[in-house]
Design a protein around this motif. Structure first.
Motif, PDB file in Angstrom:
ATOM      1  N   LEU A  45      17.500   9.595  11.906  1.00 25.88           N
ATOM      2  CA  LEU A  45      17.145  11.050  11.416  1.00 25.88           C
ATOM      3  C   LEU A  45      16.482  10.737   9.939  1.00 25.88           C
ATOM      4  O   LEU A  45      17.112  10.376   9.090  1.00 25.88           O
ATOM      5  CB  LEU A  45      18.119  11.982  11.479  1.00 25.88           C
ATOM      6  N   ASN A  46      15.316  11.180   9.610  1.00 25.98           N
ATOM      7  CA  ASN A  46      14.721  11.244   8.328  1.00 25.98           C
ATOM      8  C   ASN A  46      15.141  12.567   7.724  1.00 25.98           C
ATOM      9  O   ASN A  46      14.752  13.523   7.896  1.00 25.98           O
ATOM     10  CB  ASN A  46      13.153  11.056   8.440  1.00 25.98           C
ATOM     11  N   ALA A  47      15.941  12.423   6.695  1.00 26.75           N
ATOM     12  CA  ALA A  47      16.434  13.340   5.594  1.00 26.75           C
ATOM     13  C   ALA A  47      15.592  14.116   4.848  1.00 26.75           C
ATOM     14  O   ALA A  47      15.435  15.336   4.930  1.00 26.75           O
ATOM     15  CB  ALA A  47      17.527  12.702   4.776  1.00 26.75           C
ATOM     16  N   GLN A  48      14.390  13.534   4.533  1.00 26.20           N
ATOM     17  CA  GLN A  48      13.253  14.133   3.867  1.00 26.20           C
ATOM     18  C   GLN A  48      12.325  15.193   4.836  1.00 26.20           C
ATOM     19  O   GLN A  48      12.207  16.019   4.624  1.00 26.20           O
ATOM     20  CB  GLN A  48      12.197  13.083   3.066  1.00 26.20           C
ATOM     21  N   ARG A  49      12.595  14.441   6.164  1.00 20.70           N
ATOM     22  CA  ARG A  49      11.661  15.340   7.018  1.00 20.70           C
ATOM     23  C   ARG A  49      12.325  16.567   7.427  1.00 20.70           C
ATOM     24  O   ARG A  49      11.691  17.768   7.500  1.00 20.70           O
ATOM     25  CB  ARG A  49      11.492  14.467   8.269  1.00 20.70           C
ATOM     26  N   VAL A  50      13.517  16.198   7.591  1.00 20.68           N
ATOM     27  CA  VAL A  50      14.541  17.554   7.994  1.00 20.68           C
ATOM     28  C   VAL A  50      14.427  18.676   6.996  1.00 20.68           C
ATOM     29  O   VAL A  50      14.248  19.864   6.995  1.00 20.68           O
ATOM     30  CB  VAL A  50      15.854  16.971   8.151  1.00 20.68           C
ATOM     31  N   LEU A  51      14.514  18.145   5.598  1.00 19.97           N
ATOM     32  CA  LEU A  51      14.546  19.153   4.495  1.00 19.97           C
ATOM     33  C   LEU A  51      13.448  19.775   4.054  1.00 19.97           C
ATOM     34  O   LEU A  51      13.328  20.962   3.657  1.00 19.97           O
ATOM     35  CB  LEU A  51      15.431  18.318   3.225  1.00 19.97           C
ATOM     36  N   ARG A  52      12.340  19.055   4.352  1.00 19.40           N
ATOM     37  CA  ARG A  52      10.978  19.731   4.156  1.00 19.40           C
ATOM     38  C   ARG A  52      10.919  20.604   5.100  1.00 19.40           C
ATOM     39  O   ARG A  52      10.094  21.841   5.067  1.00 19.40           O
ATOM     40  CB  ARG A  52       9.835  18.604   4.046  1.00 19.40           C
ATOM     41  N   SER A  53      11.038  20.317   6.420  1.00 20.76           N
ATOM     42  CA  SER A  53      10.973  21.018   7.583  1.00 20.76           C
ATOM     43  C   SER A  53      11.640  22.421   7.314  1.00 20.76           C
ATOM     44  O   SER A  53      11.109  23.565   7.869  1.00 20.76           O
ATOM     45  CB  SER A  53      11.316  20.711   9.018  1.00 20.76           C
TER      46      SER A  53
END
Ligand SMILES: C[S@@+](CC[C@H](N)C(=O)[O-])C[C@H]1O[C@@H](n2cnc3c(N)ncnc32)[C@H](O)[C@@H]1O
Length: 191
Positions: free
Chosen positions: A18-26
């Motif tokens: 799981l890519n944390a930055q992708r999650v948080l941006r999404s």
């Protein structure tokens, strides 16, 4: 509860998948937000969030599994992170966080365990208490598909399950999205 086997969820990290930055941006984490990572595990998402919310924001990383929190505490020291508070606490009990202080709460790979263990009615009202009016709750879960990685198929929940669980407990659905090869997110707002 019934005699079924409890879901055990301490000591697991999704960092490899799981890519944390992708999650948080999404989920649209913003600079200055008070962000809570509920069931943070080793806190790899909390650390990414601390960079995104900046000096005006704050991250509350909450978990009851102290070996995971020790990993996070060490990283916080090494990386000299100033805006991240580690809170060792049980999310099914009253938390030492004041009413209506959180802008965005994330539960990544946690809700299916509360569902399976029949702990939703202990955990969700406490989240409602600490979220600001209209604040958001983002649920990230493994897609309900067979195979590795992730929890056993029978313990996984669908995005429709997440909506059902939370729309009946004080939240309004906002959006659903894919946040990685194995994960979806559902974002809801406190009514
Ligand atoms: C599968 S792990 C996910 C960790 C992290 N969010 C991630 O995605 O890597 C679930 C986490 O929820 C925590 N957890 C489960 N029930 C909890 C409770 N009642 N109170 C606090 N933490 C809890 C576990 O200790 C564990 O760290």
């Amino acid at each position: 509860m019934s005699g079924k086997k409890l879901h055990r969820h301490g000591g697991k990290s999704s960092e490899a998948v799981l890519n944390a930055q992708r999650v948080l941006r999404s989920i649209n984490l913003c600079e200055g937000d008070v962000f809570m990572d509920a069931g943070c595990g080793d806190g790899f998402i909390s650390r990414a969030a601390s960079r995104m919310v900046g000096a005006e924001g704050e991250v509350l990383a909450v978990d009851q599994h102290s070996p995971s929190l020790d990993i996070l505490r060490e990283k916080v020291r090494e990386e000299k992170i100033k805006n991240l508070k580690v809170l060792e606490a049980d999310l099914t009990r009253k938390l030492s966080i004041p009413d209506e202080t959180v802008d965005l709460c994330l539960m990544a790979n946690v809700l299916h365990g509360f569902f399976h263990n029949e702990e939703l009615d202990q955990a969700i009202p406490e989240l409602l208490r600490i979220l600001k009016p209209g604040a958001r709750l983002a649920i990230v879960e493994f897609k309900k598909i067979e195979g590795m990685p992730g929890p056993p198929f029978a313990h996984r929940i669908t995005a429709e399950d997440v909506r059902g669980i939370l729309e009946s407990r004080g939240f309004q659905f906002q959006e659903e999205m894919e946040v990685g090869p194995y994960h979806y997110a559902v974002v809801l707002a406190k009514k």
